[in-house]
Design an enzyme around this catalytic site. Sequence first.
Site, short mmCIF file in Angstrom:
data_model
loop_
_atom_site.label_atom_id
_atom_site.label_comp_id
_atom_site.label_asym_id
_atom_site.label_seq_id
_atom_site.Cartn_x
_atom_site.Cartn_y
_atom_site.Cartn_z
CG HIS A 213 -2.18 -0.92 0.88
ND1 HIS A 213 -3.47 -0.55 1.09
CD2 HIS A 213 -2.23 -2.17 0.35
CE1 HIS A 213 -4.28 -1.54 0.72
NE2 HIS A 213 -3.55 -2.53 0.28
CE LYS A 241 -9.79 -8.59 -13.08
NZ LYS A 241 -9.50 -7.77 -14.25
CD GLU A 285 2.37 -33.62 0.33
OE1 GLU A 285 2.25 -34.71 -0.23
OE2 GLU A 285 1.40 -32.93 0.68
#
Lengths: 420, 183
Positions: A213, A241, A285
Amino acid sequence: MSSSDNTHPLVKWIDERLPVFTFLNHELRDYPTPRNLNYWWSFGSIAGIVLVIMILTGVMLAMQYTAHVDYAFDSVERIMRDVNYGWLLRYLHVNGGSMFFIVIYIHLFRGLYFGSYKSPREILWGLGVIIFLLMMATAFMGYVLPWGQMSFWGATVITNLFSAIPLVGDSIVSWLWGGYSIDNPTLQRFYALHYLFPFLIFAVVFLHLVALHVSKSNNPLGIEAEGPQDSIPFHPYYTAKDFFGFGVFFLVFMGFVFYAPDFFGEPDNYIPANPLATPPHIVPEWYFLPFYAILRAVPDIEVFGYILITAKLAGVILMFGSILILFFLPWLDFSKVRSARFRPIFKQFFWIFFVDCLVLGWVGANPPEGFFVVLGRIGTAFYFAYFIIIIPLIAYFEKPRPLPESISAAVLGGKKGEDS
Amino acid sequence: MTAKAQDTGAAGDDETRRDFLLLTTGVVGAAGAALSAWPFIDSMNPAADVLALSTTEVDLSPVEAGQSITVVWRGKPVFIRHRSEQEITAARAVDLSTLRDPVPDEDREIKPQWLVVVGICPHLGCIPLGQKPGQPRGEWGGWFCPCHGSQFDTSGRIRKGPSPTNLVVPPYQFTEDTSIRIG
Protein backbone atom coordinates in the site's frame (compact mmCIF):
# COMPACT_ATOMS: atom_id res chain seq x y z
CA MET A 1 -9.84 11.87 3.41
CA SER A 2 -13.15 10.08 3.30
CA SER A 3 -13.74 9.79 7.03
CA SER A 4 -16.57 12.23 6.28
CA ASP A 5 -18.42 9.17 4.91
CA ASN A 6 -18.62 7.80 8.42
CA THR A 7 -21.68 9.76 9.37
CA HIS A 8 -23.23 7.53 11.99
CA PRO A 9 -22.61 9.16 15.39
CA LEU A 10 -21.36 5.93 16.98
CA VAL A 11 -19.03 5.29 14.04
CA LYS A 12 -17.77 8.84 14.35
CA TRP A 13 -17.32 8.53 18.09
CA ILE A 14 -15.23 5.37 17.73
CA ASP A 15 -13.34 6.67 14.73
CA GLU A 16 -12.20 9.78 16.57
CA ARG A 17 -10.72 7.59 19.31
CA LEU A 18 -9.52 4.63 17.22
CA PRO A 19 -9.51 5.43 13.50
CA VAL A 20 -10.32 1.92 12.27
CA PHE A 21 -13.05 3.13 9.93
CA THR A 22 -10.84 5.76 8.37
CA PHE A 23 -8.17 3.15 7.99
CA LEU A 24 -10.49 0.61 6.34
CA ASN A 25 -11.90 3.25 4.04
CA HIS A 26 -8.48 4.37 3.06
CA GLU A 27 -6.94 0.94 2.52
CA LEU A 28 -9.87 -1.12 1.22
CA ARG A 29 -12.32 1.30 -0.36
CA ASP A 30 -10.72 4.43 -1.77
CA TYR A 31 -7.35 2.72 -2.15
CA PRO A 32 -6.34 3.74 -5.67
CA THR A 33 -5.56 0.68 -7.81
CA PRO A 34 -4.29 0.68 -11.39
CA ARG A 35 -7.30 0.37 -13.67
CA ASN A 36 -5.75 -2.29 -15.90
CA LEU A 37 -5.09 -5.21 -13.50
CA ASN A 38 -5.86 -8.57 -15.09
CA TYR A 39 -6.85 -11.84 -13.39
CA TRP A 40 -3.24 -12.74 -12.60
CA TRP A 41 -3.53 -10.03 -9.95
CA SER A 42 -6.33 -11.94 -8.20
CA PHE A 43 -3.98 -14.56 -6.84
CA GLY A 44 -2.67 -12.38 -4.01
CA SER A 45 -6.09 -12.10 -2.40
CA ILE A 46 -6.81 -15.77 -3.21
CA ALA A 47 -3.65 -16.64 -1.27
CA GLY A 48 -5.02 -14.53 1.58
CA ILE A 49 -8.34 -16.40 1.70
CA VAL A 50 -6.49 -19.74 1.57
CA LEU A 51 -4.39 -18.69 4.57
CA VAL A 52 -7.59 -17.90 6.48
CA ILE A 53 -9.10 -21.29 5.52
CA MET A 54 -5.91 -23.11 6.54
CA ILE A 55 -5.84 -21.44 9.96
CA LEU A 56 -9.54 -22.07 10.52
CA THR A 57 -9.50 -25.76 9.52
CA GLY A 58 -6.16 -26.18 11.30
CA VAL A 59 -7.50 -24.91 14.61
CA MET A 60 -10.48 -27.27 14.36
CA LEU A 61 -8.22 -30.23 13.54
CA ALA A 62 -5.91 -29.36 16.45
CA MET A 63 -8.85 -29.93 18.81
CA GLN A 64 -8.99 -33.58 17.70
CA TYR A 65 -5.38 -34.44 16.94
CA THR A 66 -2.95 -36.13 19.35
CA ALA A 67 0.75 -35.35 18.90
CA HIS A 68 2.25 -38.59 20.14
CA VAL A 69 3.97 -41.32 18.12
CA ASP A 70 1.61 -43.96 19.53
CA TYR A 71 -1.61 -42.02 18.86
CA ALA A 72 -0.98 -39.56 16.02
CA PHE A 73 -1.81 -41.91 13.14
CA ASP A 74 -4.90 -43.26 14.87
CA SER A 75 -6.11 -39.82 15.89
CA VAL A 76 -6.02 -38.75 12.24
CA GLU A 77 -7.99 -41.87 11.28
CA ARG A 78 -10.46 -41.01 14.05
CA ILE A 79 -10.84 -37.54 12.58
CA MET A 80 -11.59 -39.16 9.23
CA ARG A 81 -14.12 -41.69 10.54
CA ASP A 82 -15.66 -40.56 13.83
CA VAL A 83 -15.42 -36.79 14.19
CA ASN A 84 -18.40 -34.90 12.74
CA TYR A 85 -17.27 -33.50 9.39
CA GLY A 86 -13.73 -34.46 10.36
CA TRP A 87 -13.17 -35.85 6.86
CA LEU A 88 -14.18 -32.48 5.41
CA LEU A 89 -11.95 -30.44 7.71
CA ARG A 90 -8.98 -32.69 7.04
CA TYR A 91 -9.45 -32.82 3.28
CA LEU A 92 -9.90 -29.03 3.20
CA HIS A 93 -6.66 -28.65 5.17
CA VAL A 94 -4.69 -31.19 3.14
CA ASN A 95 -5.85 -29.98 -0.26
CA GLY A 96 -5.75 -26.40 0.96
CA GLY A 97 -2.00 -26.87 1.42
CA SER A 98 -1.59 -27.91 -2.20
CA MET A 99 -3.88 -25.09 -3.37
CA PHE A 100 -1.85 -22.61 -1.32
CA PHE A 101 1.30 -23.57 -3.20
CA ILE A 102 -0.40 -23.53 -6.62
CA VAL A 103 -1.74 -20.05 -5.90
CA ILE A 104 1.58 -18.82 -4.52
CA TYR A 105 3.52 -20.21 -7.48
CA ILE A 106 1.17 -18.41 -9.90
CA HIS A 107 1.50 -15.23 -7.79
CA LEU A 108 5.29 -15.59 -7.86
CA PHE A 109 5.55 -16.22 -11.61
CA ARG A 110 3.20 -13.28 -12.20
CA GLY A 111 5.66 -11.13 -10.26
CA LEU A 112 8.54 -12.49 -12.32
CA TYR A 113 6.77 -11.92 -15.65
CA PHE A 114 5.55 -8.39 -14.99
CA GLY A 115 8.67 -7.27 -13.10
CA SER A 116 6.80 -6.60 -9.86
CA TYR A 117 10.04 -7.02 -7.87
CA LYS A 118 11.69 -3.92 -9.31
CA SER A 119 12.19 -0.58 -7.58
CA PRO A 120 10.40 0.63 -5.53
CA ARG A 121 8.96 -2.82 -4.64
CA GLU A 122 12.16 -4.66 -3.59
CA ILE A 123 11.10 -5.03 0.06
CA LEU A 124 7.57 -5.99 -0.94
CA TRP A 125 9.13 -8.77 -3.03
CA GLY A 126 11.58 -9.79 -0.28
CA LEU A 127 8.73 -10.09 2.23
CA GLY A 128 6.99 -12.34 -0.28
CA VAL A 129 10.05 -14.60 -0.43
CA ILE A 130 10.08 -14.73 3.40
CA ILE A 131 6.40 -15.77 3.35
CA PHE A 132 7.28 -18.47 0.82
CA LEU A 133 10.08 -19.81 3.06
CA LEU A 134 7.78 -19.81 6.12
CA MET A 135 5.12 -21.61 4.07
CA MET A 136 7.59 -24.30 3.07
CA ALA A 137 8.64 -24.85 6.68
CA THR A 138 5.01 -24.94 7.83
CA ALA A 139 3.96 -27.37 5.09
CA PHE A 140 6.92 -29.62 5.79
CA MET A 141 6.16 -29.86 9.51
CA GLY A 142 2.45 -30.30 8.86
CA TYR A 143 3.16 -33.26 6.60
CA VAL A 144 4.94 -35.02 9.46
CA LEU A 145 1.94 -34.86 11.83
CA PRO A 146 -0.18 -37.76 10.41
CA TRP A 147 2.84 -39.96 11.22
CA GLY A 148 2.61 -42.14 8.15
CA GLN A 149 5.55 -43.67 6.31
CA MET A 150 6.10 -40.63 4.07
CA SER A 151 5.74 -38.31 7.07
CA PHE A 152 8.47 -40.14 8.90
CA TRP A 153 10.87 -40.67 6.02
CA GLY A 154 10.30 -37.28 4.46
CA ALA A 155 11.15 -35.73 7.82
CA THR A 156 14.21 -37.97 8.14
CA VAL A 157 15.57 -36.97 4.74
CA ILE A 158 14.93 -33.25 5.18
CA THR A 159 16.23 -32.92 8.75
CA ASN A 160 19.32 -34.88 7.75
CA LEU A 161 20.09 -32.11 5.27
CA PHE A 162 21.39 -30.08 8.19
CA SER A 163 24.00 -32.72 9.01
CA ALA A 164 25.78 -31.54 5.86
CA ILE A 165 26.84 -28.37 7.69
CA PRO A 166 30.52 -28.76 8.55
CA LEU A 167 31.50 -29.30 12.22
CA VAL A 168 28.17 -28.52 13.92
CA GLY A 169 25.92 -30.45 11.52
CA ASP A 170 25.33 -33.50 13.70
CA SER A 171 24.69 -31.43 16.84
CA ILE A 172 22.14 -29.34 14.94
CA VAL A 173 20.35 -32.47 13.72
CA SER A 174 20.09 -34.01 17.19
CA TRP A 175 18.93 -30.61 18.48
CA LEU A 176 16.20 -30.53 15.82
CA TRP A 177 15.20 -34.09 16.64
CA GLY A 178 15.50 -33.85 20.41
CA GLY A 179 17.06 -37.31 20.26
CA TYR A 180 19.01 -39.69 18.07
CA SER A 181 16.31 -40.19 15.49
CA ILE A 182 12.94 -38.76 14.48
CA ASP A 183 10.80 -39.71 17.45
CA ASN A 184 8.22 -38.41 19.87
CA PRO A 185 10.09 -35.22 20.85
CA THR A 186 10.38 -34.38 17.14
CA LEU A 187 6.68 -34.94 16.51
CA GLN A 188 5.68 -32.77 19.45
CA ARG A 189 7.88 -29.84 18.53
CA PHE A 190 6.81 -30.01 14.89
CA TYR A 191 3.21 -29.84 16.06
CA ALA A 192 3.91 -26.80 18.24
CA LEU A 193 5.78 -25.04 15.43
CA HIS A 194 3.22 -26.01 12.81
CA TYR A 195 0.66 -24.19 14.95
CA LEU A 196 2.94 -21.18 15.49
CA PHE A 197 4.24 -20.54 11.96
CA PRO A 198 0.91 -19.65 10.30
CA PHE A 199 0.65 -16.73 12.70
CA LEU A 200 4.15 -15.64 11.73
CA ILE A 201 3.02 -15.90 8.10
CA PHE A 202 0.03 -13.78 9.01
CA ALA A 203 2.31 -11.12 10.49
CA VAL A 204 4.59 -11.06 7.45
CA VAL A 205 1.56 -10.94 5.14
CA PHE A 206 0.51 -7.84 7.05
CA LEU A 207 3.92 -6.25 6.40
CA HIS A 208 3.67 -7.40 2.76
CA LEU A 209 0.38 -5.47 2.51
CA VAL A 210 1.77 -2.39 4.25
CA ALA A 211 4.63 -2.35 1.74
CA LEU A 212 2.13 -2.92 -1.08
CA HIS A 213 0.00 0.00 0.00
CA VAL A 214 3.04 2.28 0.07
CA SER A 215 4.18 1.59 -3.50
CA LYS A 216 0.74 0.43 -4.77
CA SER A 217 0.17 -2.46 -7.15
CA ASN A 218 2.29 -3.00 -10.22
CA ASN A 219 0.21 -3.65 -13.35
CA PRO A 220 0.47 -5.51 -16.66
CA LEU A 221 2.06 -2.52 -18.37
CA GLY A 222 4.66 -2.16 -15.63
CA ILE A 223 4.46 1.66 -15.64
CA GLU A 224 3.51 3.67 -12.58
CA ALA A 225 0.01 5.03 -12.21
CA GLU A 226 0.50 8.78 -12.46
CA GLY A 227 -2.81 10.44 -11.81
CA PRO A 228 -6.44 9.79 -10.97
CA GLN A 229 -7.15 8.83 -14.59
CA ASP A 230 -4.83 5.79 -14.21
CA SER A 231 -6.47 4.40 -11.08
CA ILE A 232 -9.84 3.22 -9.87
CA PRO A 233 -10.93 2.73 -6.25
CA PHE A 234 -10.35 -0.75 -4.85
CA HIS A 235 -14.01 -1.01 -3.88
CA PRO A 236 -16.19 -1.92 -5.69
CA TYR A 237 -14.04 -2.62 -8.75
CA TYR A 238 -11.42 -4.99 -7.37
CA THR A 239 -13.44 -6.37 -4.51
CA ALA A 240 -15.90 -7.57 -7.16
CA LYS A 241 -13.14 -8.89 -9.39
CA ASP A 242 -11.44 -10.65 -6.47
CA PHE A 243 -14.69 -12.23 -5.32
CA PHE A 244 -15.28 -13.57 -8.81
CA GLY A 245 -11.73 -14.99 -8.67
CA PHE A 246 -12.56 -16.61 -5.31
CA GLY A 247 -15.58 -18.28 -6.91
CA VAL A 248 -13.58 -19.80 -9.75
CA PHE A 249 -10.83 -20.83 -7.35
CA PHE A 250 -13.31 -22.50 -4.99
CA LEU A 251 -14.70 -24.55 -7.88
CA VAL A 252 -11.25 -26.02 -8.46
CA PHE A 253 -10.45 -26.38 -4.75
CA MET A 254 -13.76 -28.09 -3.90
CA GLY A 255 -13.42 -30.24 -7.00
CA PHE A 256 -10.36 -31.79 -5.40
CA VAL A 257 -11.81 -31.86 -1.89
CA PHE A 258 -14.97 -33.70 -2.93
CA TYR A 259 -13.95 -35.70 -6.00
CA ALA A 260 -10.22 -36.39 -5.68
CA PRO A 261 -9.22 -35.69 -2.08
CA ASP A 262 -6.12 -37.89 -2.24
CA PHE A 263 -5.00 -36.67 -5.65
CA PHE A 264 -1.94 -34.86 -4.25
CA GLY A 265 -1.21 -37.42 -1.54
CA GLU A 266 1.11 -40.41 -1.40
CA PRO A 267 -0.58 -43.77 -0.71
CA ASP A 268 2.40 -44.68 1.50
CA ASN A 269 1.30 -42.08 4.03
CA TYR A 270 -1.68 -44.29 4.91
CA ILE A 271 0.82 -46.80 6.32
CA PRO A 272 1.81 -46.00 9.92
CA ALA A 273 5.40 -44.79 10.33
CA ASN A 274 7.96 -47.56 10.71
CA PRO A 275 11.46 -46.43 11.70
CA LEU A 276 12.96 -49.74 10.55
CA ALA A 277 11.73 -49.81 6.95
CA THR A 278 12.30 -47.11 4.35
CA PRO A 279 9.67 -46.99 1.59
CA PRO A 280 11.20 -48.00 -1.75
CA HIS A 281 10.86 -44.52 -3.20
CA ILE A 282 10.71 -41.44 -0.98
CA VAL A 283 9.20 -38.41 -2.64
CA PRO A 284 8.34 -35.12 -1.02
CA GLU A 285 5.02 -33.39 -1.60
CA TRP A 286 4.66 -32.19 -5.20
CA TYR A 287 5.37 -28.56 -4.34
CA PHE A 288 8.88 -29.38 -3.17
CA LEU A 289 9.82 -31.51 -6.20
CA PRO A 290 11.84 -28.90 -8.16
CA PHE A 291 13.91 -28.16 -5.06
CA TYR A 292 14.32 -31.86 -4.37
CA ALA A 293 15.67 -32.26 -7.91
CA ILE A 294 18.20 -29.47 -7.29
CA LEU A 295 19.21 -31.11 -4.00
CA ARG A 296 20.12 -34.32 -5.79
CA ALA A 297 21.63 -32.79 -8.91
CA VAL A 298 25.23 -32.08 -7.90
CA PRO A 299 28.07 -34.60 -7.67
CA ASP A 300 31.10 -34.17 -5.39
CA ILE A 301 32.98 -31.02 -6.25
CA GLU A 302 36.61 -32.02 -6.61
CA VAL A 303 39.72 -29.91 -6.96
CA PHE A 304 42.86 -31.82 -8.04
CA GLY A 305 41.35 -35.08 -6.89
CA TYR A 306 40.43 -33.81 -3.42
CA ILE A 307 36.78 -33.53 -2.53
CA LEU A 308 36.31 -29.85 -1.78
CA ILE A 309 32.57 -29.96 -1.19
CA THR A 310 30.69 -33.22 -0.82
CA ALA A 311 27.68 -33.87 -3.01
CA LYS A 312 25.51 -33.66 0.09
CA LEU A 313 26.71 -30.22 1.20
CA ALA A 314 26.72 -28.88 -2.36
CA GLY A 315 23.15 -30.12 -2.85
CA VAL A 316 22.00 -28.44 0.34
CA ILE A 317 23.71 -25.15 -0.54
CA LEU A 318 22.17 -25.15 -4.01
CA MET A 319 18.71 -26.06 -2.74
CA PHE A 320 18.62 -23.19 -0.26
CA GLY A 321 20.44 -20.97 -2.75
CA SER A 322 17.72 -21.56 -5.33
CA ILE A 323 15.27 -19.70 -3.09
CA LEU A 324 17.64 -17.20 -1.48
CA ILE A 325 18.69 -15.99 -4.93
CA LEU A 326 15.18 -14.57 -5.32
CA PHE A 327 16.07 -11.95 -2.71
CA PHE A 328 18.70 -10.57 -5.07
CA LEU A 329 16.55 -10.57 -8.17
CA PRO A 330 15.63 -6.85 -7.95
CA TRP A 331 19.31 -6.00 -8.37
CA LEU A 332 20.23 -8.77 -10.82
CA ASP A 333 17.56 -7.52 -13.20
CA PHE A 334 18.54 -3.89 -13.54
CA SER A 335 16.51 -3.24 -16.70
CA LYS A 336 14.33 -0.19 -16.10
CA VAL A 337 11.38 -1.77 -17.94
CA ARG A 338 9.26 -3.99 -15.70
CA SER A 339 6.70 -5.80 -17.81
CA ALA A 340 7.74 -8.66 -20.10
CA ARG A 341 5.22 -7.26 -22.61
CA PHE A 342 7.83 -4.72 -23.59
CA ARG A 343 10.83 -7.02 -23.22
CA PRO A 344 10.92 -9.40 -26.22
CA ILE A 345 14.08 -11.30 -25.22
CA PHE A 346 13.27 -11.49 -21.52
CA LYS A 347 9.81 -12.83 -22.36
CA GLN A 348 11.26 -15.81 -24.25
CA PHE A 349 13.72 -16.68 -21.50
CA PHE A 350 10.99 -16.29 -18.89
CA TRP A 351 9.02 -19.07 -20.58
CA ILE A 352 12.12 -21.25 -20.90
CA PHE A 353 12.68 -20.72 -17.18
CA PHE A 354 9.06 -21.64 -16.47
CA VAL A 355 9.45 -24.89 -18.43
CA ASP A 356 12.77 -25.51 -16.64
CA CYS A 357 10.96 -25.37 -13.29
CA LEU A 358 8.40 -27.91 -14.53
CA VAL A 359 11.19 -30.16 -15.83
CA LEU A 360 12.94 -29.97 -12.44
CA GLY A 361 9.66 -30.97 -10.81
CA TRP A 362 9.44 -33.98 -13.13
CA VAL A 363 13.04 -34.94 -12.32
CA GLY A 364 12.32 -34.60 -8.60
CA ALA A 365 9.45 -37.07 -8.90
CA ASN A 366 11.68 -39.75 -10.44
CA PRO A 367 14.49 -41.87 -9.00
CA PRO A 368 17.96 -40.32 -9.51
CA GLU A 369 19.14 -42.69 -12.20
CA GLY A 370 20.53 -42.42 -15.72
CA PHE A 371 18.64 -39.93 -17.85
CA PHE A 372 17.13 -38.12 -14.88
CA VAL A 373 20.55 -37.40 -13.35
CA VAL A 374 21.66 -35.68 -16.55
CA LEU A 375 18.39 -33.83 -16.97
CA GLY A 376 18.48 -32.73 -13.32
CA ARG A 377 21.97 -31.30 -13.76
CA ILE A 378 21.07 -29.43 -16.93
CA GLY A 379 17.89 -28.11 -15.31
CA THR A 380 19.75 -26.98 -12.19
CA ALA A 381 22.50 -25.33 -14.22
CA PHE A 382 19.91 -23.43 -16.23
CA TYR A 383 18.00 -22.40 -13.10
CA PHE A 384 21.03 -20.64 -11.65
CA ALA A 385 22.32 -19.40 -15.00
CA TYR A 386 18.96 -17.74 -15.56
CA PHE A 387 19.33 -15.58 -12.47
CA ILE A 388 23.06 -15.03 -12.36
CA ILE A 389 23.98 -14.76 -16.06
CA ILE A 390 20.99 -14.55 -18.37
CA ILE A 391 18.92 -11.93 -16.55
CA PRO A 392 21.78 -9.42 -16.10
CA LEU A 393 22.88 -9.93 -19.71
CA ILE A 394 19.36 -9.34 -21.01
CA ALA A 395 19.04 -6.28 -18.81
CA TYR A 396 22.23 -4.93 -20.39
CA PHE A 397 21.74 -5.84 -24.06
CA GLU A 398 18.02 -5.96 -24.65
CA LYS A 399 16.33 -3.08 -26.43
CA PRO A 400 12.86 -2.86 -24.90
CA ARG A 401 9.84 -1.83 -26.94
CA PRO A 402 8.59 1.73 -26.37
CA LEU A 403 6.46 2.09 -23.26
CA PRO A 404 3.01 3.66 -23.45
CA GLU A 405 2.67 7.20 -22.22
CA SER A 406 0.40 6.28 -19.34
CA ILE A 407 -1.94 3.53 -18.20
CA SER A 408 -5.00 5.50 -19.21
CA ALA A 409 -3.56 6.31 -22.64
CA ALA A 410 -2.83 2.62 -23.24
CA VAL A 411 -6.07 1.10 -22.00
CA LEU A 412 -8.57 3.81 -22.93
CA GLY A 413 -7.03 4.56 -26.32
CA GLY A 414 -7.07 8.31 -25.77
CA LYS A 415 -10.65 8.36 -24.42
CA LYS A 416 -11.16 10.01 -21.07
CA GLY A 417 -11.85 7.79 -18.09
CA GLU A 418 -15.30 7.95 -16.56
CA ASP A 419 -14.08 9.12 -13.23
CA SER A 420 -11.16 11.28 -14.30
CA MET B 1 38.00 32.14 29.08
CA THR B 2 39.37 29.59 31.47
CA ALA B 3 35.96 29.14 33.04
CA LYS B 4 34.42 28.61 29.65
CA ALA B 5 37.01 26.02 28.72
CA GLN B 6 36.35 24.23 31.97
CA ASP B 7 32.64 24.29 31.25
CA THR B 8 32.95 22.69 27.86
CA GLY B 9 35.49 20.30 29.27
CA ALA B 10 33.09 19.28 31.99
CA ALA B 11 30.25 18.95 29.52
CA GLY B 12 32.49 16.87 27.25
CA ASP B 13 33.46 14.60 30.14
CA ASP B 14 29.85 14.25 31.06
CA GLU B 15 28.92 13.23 27.54
CA THR B 16 31.72 10.71 27.27
CA ARG B 17 30.73 9.33 30.63
CA ARG B 18 27.11 9.02 29.56
CA ASP B 19 28.07 7.44 26.25
CA PHE B 20 30.24 4.98 28.13
CA LEU B 21 27.45 4.09 30.56
CA LEU B 22 24.95 3.75 27.75
CA LEU B 23 27.28 1.53 25.78
CA THR B 24 28.24 -0.72 28.69
CA THR B 25 24.66 -1.12 29.95
CA GLY B 26 23.64 -1.82 26.37
CA VAL B 27 26.31 -4.48 25.95
CA VAL B 28 25.55 -6.10 29.32
CA GLY B 29 21.84 -6.05 28.55
CA ALA B 30 22.33 -7.56 25.13
CA ALA B 31 24.65 -10.24 26.52
CA GLY B 32 22.11 -11.05 29.23
CA ALA B 33 19.32 -11.30 26.71
CA ALA B 34 21.46 -13.53 24.49
CA LEU B 35 22.43 -15.79 27.41
CA SER B 36 18.85 -16.10 28.59
CA ALA B 37 18.03 -17.58 25.18
CA TRP B 38 20.16 -20.61 25.98
CA PRO B 39 17.68 -22.45 28.25
CA PHE B 40 15.09 -22.12 25.50
CA ILE B 41 17.44 -23.48 22.86
CA ASP B 42 18.89 -26.20 25.07
CA SER B 43 15.42 -27.43 26.08
CA MET B 44 15.14 -28.72 22.52
CA ASN B 45 18.27 -30.88 22.85
CA PRO B 46 17.88 -34.59 23.74
CA ALA B 47 16.43 -34.87 27.25
CA ALA B 48 17.92 -36.95 30.07
CA ASP B 49 15.54 -39.88 29.51
CA VAL B 50 16.44 -39.93 25.84
CA LEU B 51 20.15 -39.77 26.66
CA ALA B 52 19.76 -42.56 29.19
CA LEU B 53 18.71 -45.07 26.53
CA SER B 54 20.47 -48.26 27.43
CA THR B 55 22.93 -50.28 25.49
CA THR B 56 21.77 -53.19 23.36
CA GLU B 57 22.93 -56.77 23.90
CA VAL B 58 22.87 -59.11 20.91
CA ASP B 59 23.31 -62.88 20.82
CA LEU B 60 25.03 -63.74 17.56
CA SER B 61 25.04 -67.54 17.86
CA PRO B 62 21.92 -68.21 15.71
CA VAL B 63 23.27 -66.17 12.80
CA GLU B 64 24.82 -68.46 10.15
CA ALA B 65 27.52 -67.33 7.75
CA GLY B 66 25.97 -65.26 4.95
CA GLN B 67 23.01 -64.24 7.12
CA SER B 68 22.22 -60.78 8.45
CA ILE B 69 20.19 -59.48 11.37
CA THR B 70 18.92 -56.00 12.23
CA VAL B 71 18.74 -54.87 15.85
CA VAL B 72 17.57 -51.56 17.31
CA TRP B 73 20.00 -49.37 19.24
CA ARG B 74 18.95 -45.89 20.39
CA GLY B 75 16.00 -45.97 18.01
CA LYS B 76 18.23 -46.70 15.06
CA PRO B 77 18.64 -49.96 13.14
CA VAL B 78 22.02 -51.66 13.42
CA PHE B 79 23.01 -54.13 10.70
CA ILE B 80 24.97 -57.18 11.77
CA ARG B 81 26.23 -59.40 8.98
CA HIS B 82 27.94 -62.72 9.40
CA ARG B 83 30.25 -62.40 6.44
CA SER B 84 31.36 -65.33 4.30
CA GLU B 85 35.05 -65.88 3.46
CA GLN B 86 34.29 -64.57 -0.03
CA GLU B 87 32.82 -61.35 1.29
CA ILE B 88 35.78 -60.78 3.60
CA THR B 89 38.23 -61.36 0.76
CA ALA B 90 36.28 -59.01 -1.51
CA ALA B 91 36.27 -56.30 1.17
CA ARG B 92 40.01 -56.64 1.79
CA ALA B 93 41.13 -56.80 -1.83
CA VAL B 94 40.05 -53.21 -2.57
CA ASP B 95 42.59 -50.59 -3.54
CA LEU B 96 42.06 -47.94 -0.83
CA SER B 97 42.91 -45.06 -3.14
CA THR B 98 39.74 -45.77 -5.11
CA LEU B 99 37.52 -45.17 -2.07
CA ARG B 100 35.77 -41.94 -1.21
CA ASP B 101 36.14 -42.56 2.52
CA PRO B 102 39.25 -44.78 2.60
CA VAL B 103 39.33 -47.08 5.62
CA PRO B 104 40.87 -50.57 5.44
CA ASP B 105 38.36 -53.34 6.12
CA GLU B 106 40.51 -54.56 9.05
CA ASP B 107 39.78 -51.33 10.95
CA ARG B 108 36.03 -51.70 10.64
CA GLU B 109 35.46 -54.81 12.72
CA ILE B 110 36.65 -56.64 15.82
CA LYS B 111 36.29 -60.11 14.34
CA PRO B 112 36.51 -60.32 10.56
CA GLN B 113 33.40 -62.48 10.14
CA TRP B 114 31.16 -60.02 12.06
CA LEU B 115 30.45 -56.68 10.47
CA VAL B 116 28.43 -54.32 12.69
CA VAL B 117 27.27 -51.01 11.19
CA VAL B 118 24.54 -48.49 11.88
CA GLY B 119 21.91 -49.17 9.22
CA ILE B 120 21.39 -45.54 8.28
CA CYS B 121 22.65 -44.07 5.05
CA PRO B 122 25.00 -41.18 5.95
CA HIS B 123 23.57 -39.22 3.03
CA LEU B 124 20.09 -38.34 4.28
CA GLY B 125 19.19 -41.01 6.79
CA CYS B 126 17.32 -43.65 4.81
CA ILE B 127 17.69 -47.31 5.65
CA PRO B 128 19.64 -49.15 2.94
CA LEU B 129 18.31 -52.41 1.51
CA GLY B 130 20.28 -55.66 1.49
CA GLN B 131 19.53 -57.15 4.91
CA LYS B 132 16.93 -59.61 3.69
CA PRO B 133 17.42 -62.21 0.96
CA GLY B 134 16.06 -60.95 -2.33
CA GLN B 135 16.69 -57.28 -1.58
CA PRO B 136 19.09 -55.42 -3.89
CA ARG B 137 22.62 -55.23 -2.50
CA GLY B 138 24.18 -53.04 -5.17
CA GLU B 139 27.16 -53.78 -7.39
CA TRP B 140 29.51 -54.50 -4.46
CA GLY B 141 27.29 -56.99 -2.64
CA GLY B 142 26.80 -54.87 0.48
CA TRP B 143 23.82 -52.53 0.74
CA PHE B 144 21.87 -50.33 -1.61
CA CYS B 145 20.08 -47.19 -0.45
CA PRO B 146 16.78 -46.82 -2.33
CA CYS B 147 16.43 -43.11 -1.65
CA HIS B 148 19.29 -41.63 -3.61
CA GLY B 149 21.13 -44.67 -4.92
CA SER B 150 24.16 -44.95 -2.59
CA GLN B 151 25.88 -48.34 -2.81
CA PHE B 152 27.97 -49.89 -0.05
CA ASP B 153 30.41 -52.82 -0.21
CA THR B 154 30.67 -55.83 2.11
CA SER B 155 32.55 -53.64 4.57
CA GLY B 156 29.78 -51.02 4.56
CA ARG B 157 31.97 -48.55 2.71
CA ILE B 158 30.54 -46.08 0.23
CA ARG B 159 31.41 -47.06 -3.35
CA LYS B 160 28.93 -45.19 -5.52
CA GLY B 161 26.22 -42.56 -5.03
CA PRO B 162 25.86 -39.41 -2.92
CA SER B 163 26.75 -40.66 0.59
CA PRO B 164 29.81 -38.71 1.76
CA THR B 165 30.97 -41.37 4.23
CA ASN B 166 30.89 -45.09 4.98
CA LEU B 167 28.18 -46.69 7.09
CA VAL B 168 29.10 -45.82 10.67
CA VAL B 169 30.56 -48.54 12.92
CA PRO B 170 28.94 -48.09 16.36
CA PRO B 171 30.94 -48.60 19.56
CA TYR B 172 30.55 -52.25 20.61
CA GLN B 173 32.42 -55.04 22.34
CA PHE B 174 32.26 -58.81 22.52
CA THR B 175 30.94 -59.88 25.90
CA GLU B 176 31.28 -63.54 24.96
CA ASP B 177 32.51 -65.32 21.88
CA THR B 178 29.18 -64.92 20.09
CA SER B 179 27.49 -62.03 21.82
CA ILE B 180 28.06 -58.29 21.67
CA ARG B 181 27.02 -55.19 23.56
CA ILE B 182 26.42 -52.11 21.41
CA GLY B 183 26.83 -48.67 23.00
